[in-house]
Design an enzyme around this catalytic site. Sequence first.
Site, PDB file in Angstrom:
ATOM      1  N   GLY A  71      21.606 -26.721  94.167  1.00  0.00           N
ATOM      2  CA  GLY A  71      20.947 -27.577  93.186  1.00  0.00           C
ATOM      3  C   GLY A  71      20.049 -26.817  92.234  1.00  0.00           C
ATOM      4  N   GLN A 179      19.102 -35.822  94.933  1.00  0.00           N
ATOM      5  CA  GLN A 179      18.788 -36.837  95.942  1.00  0.00           C
ATOM      6  C   GLN A 179      19.624 -38.098  95.783  1.00  0.00           C
ATOM      7  OE1 GLN A 179      16.978 -36.638  98.639  1.00  0.00           O
ATOM      8  NE2 GLN A 179      16.091 -34.621  98.261  1.00  0.00           N
ATOM      9  N   THR A 237      32.735 -14.635  92.412  1.00  0.00           N
ATOM     10  CA  THR A 237      33.790 -15.092  93.323  1.00  0.00           C
ATOM     11  C   THR A 237      33.363 -16.383  94.010  1.00  0.00           C
ATOM     12  OG1 THR A 237      34.488 -12.823  93.728  1.00  0.00           O
ATOM     13  CG2 THR A 237      35.183 -14.473  95.329  1.00  0.00           C
ATOM     14  N   CYS A 327      10.751 -27.089  99.315  1.00  0.00           N
ATOM     15  CA  CYS A 327      10.479 -25.817  98.637  1.00  0.00           C
ATOM     16  C   CYS A 327       8.991 -25.506  98.597  1.00  0.00           C
ATOM     17  CB  CYS A 327      11.033 -25.853  97.216  1.00  0.00           C
ATOM     18  SG  CYS A 327      12.812 -26.105  97.163  1.00  0.00           S
TER      19      CYS A 327
END
Length: 383
Positions: A71, A179, A237, A327
């Site tokens: 995110g 969310q 990748t 966080c």
Amino acid sequence: MKTIYLDHAASTPVHPEVAKVMLNIMTEQYGNASSVHQFGRSAKKILNGARDTIAAFLGCSPEEWVFTGGGTESDNLALYGAVAAVAQKGNHIITSAIEHHAVLHTCEELEKEGFKVTYLPVDSTGRVSVADVEAAVQEDTVLISVMYANNEVGTVQPIQEIGQLARERGILFHVDAVQALGALPITLRELPVDYMSFTAHKINGPGGIGGLYVRSGAPLHPRLHGGLQERGRRAGTENLAGTAGFAKAVEIAVTGLSERRQKVQLLRNRLLEELDTLIGRESYSINGNTEHFLPSILNLSFPGARTDVMLMNLDMDGIAAASGSACTSGSLEISHVLRAMELPENILGSAIRFSMGLGNTTEEIEYVARKVETILNRLRIRD
């Protein structure tokens, strides 16, 4: 000791079906999707299948979906990529004071590069006013970024109305829907949105894989440079097992949306009912909007019980809750979301986020309510 996980807004347990899909790929598929030999073609088929599945369930074209590392990268790519692409038109950005730090810190960095940012206030329930958005628009406004639903208090924003305003003014519109995915119905082609950010680990998918919807025709400059993966929009990748796991998680989340919403609403109601009975409605307050909200997130304040003390006691009783965003929850600072809501100090300093999801039961919720009562009584005795 009994352990109860009520921090699903931070991250969720991987669904068994998701894990099964990923394990099969990790043990059987090792080709690079950019290689032209049979191993590469097999990997490409898995990658394209995952993209097709997500696009189908979220209502967009596969070409409009970009896989990212989560995110945070999706938010960064949308903001940096959008303003870089239209910098000649202006340098003003509008966002809200309660955005995730992936958006707020990106805006702060853009300010250092010469962009102007307006941080919109919210009301006491954490909701943005469409009138405030309109009033903030300037001639050089090129981007509006407002989250779909807040990760700390669960308040859902008027995305449809803000998006319509942006469309009418010719302004690009980004929405952090991390969310909202799996909690609200989302059909991207029906929304007036240019960019929408997602991640897998909030919907019982793997960590380290996310996605960004980029409306066909919406400009986007890449932030990573190297290969031409993701149609040149995100080099690197691809995380093959992650993309397939994300797709399976989206399938499960979207098809089971109604049932899951009903279940977490029942759990939410049960917790409030039990608290009313055990400690009384006057002993706590609900932080957030009571009409526009995610049922899975319940932010409560217990005046007189400090957040850090309450969380420590809950953890000692085997209950995992949070003070806000994962966080920043390692910090003892007051939540920027609650600050923006201008709540009283005793509410700010005693807020706890309970977020429910896969695996939670009514019995667990009743246990949590009893433990909250015990902890509050213990703290009162000490005082």
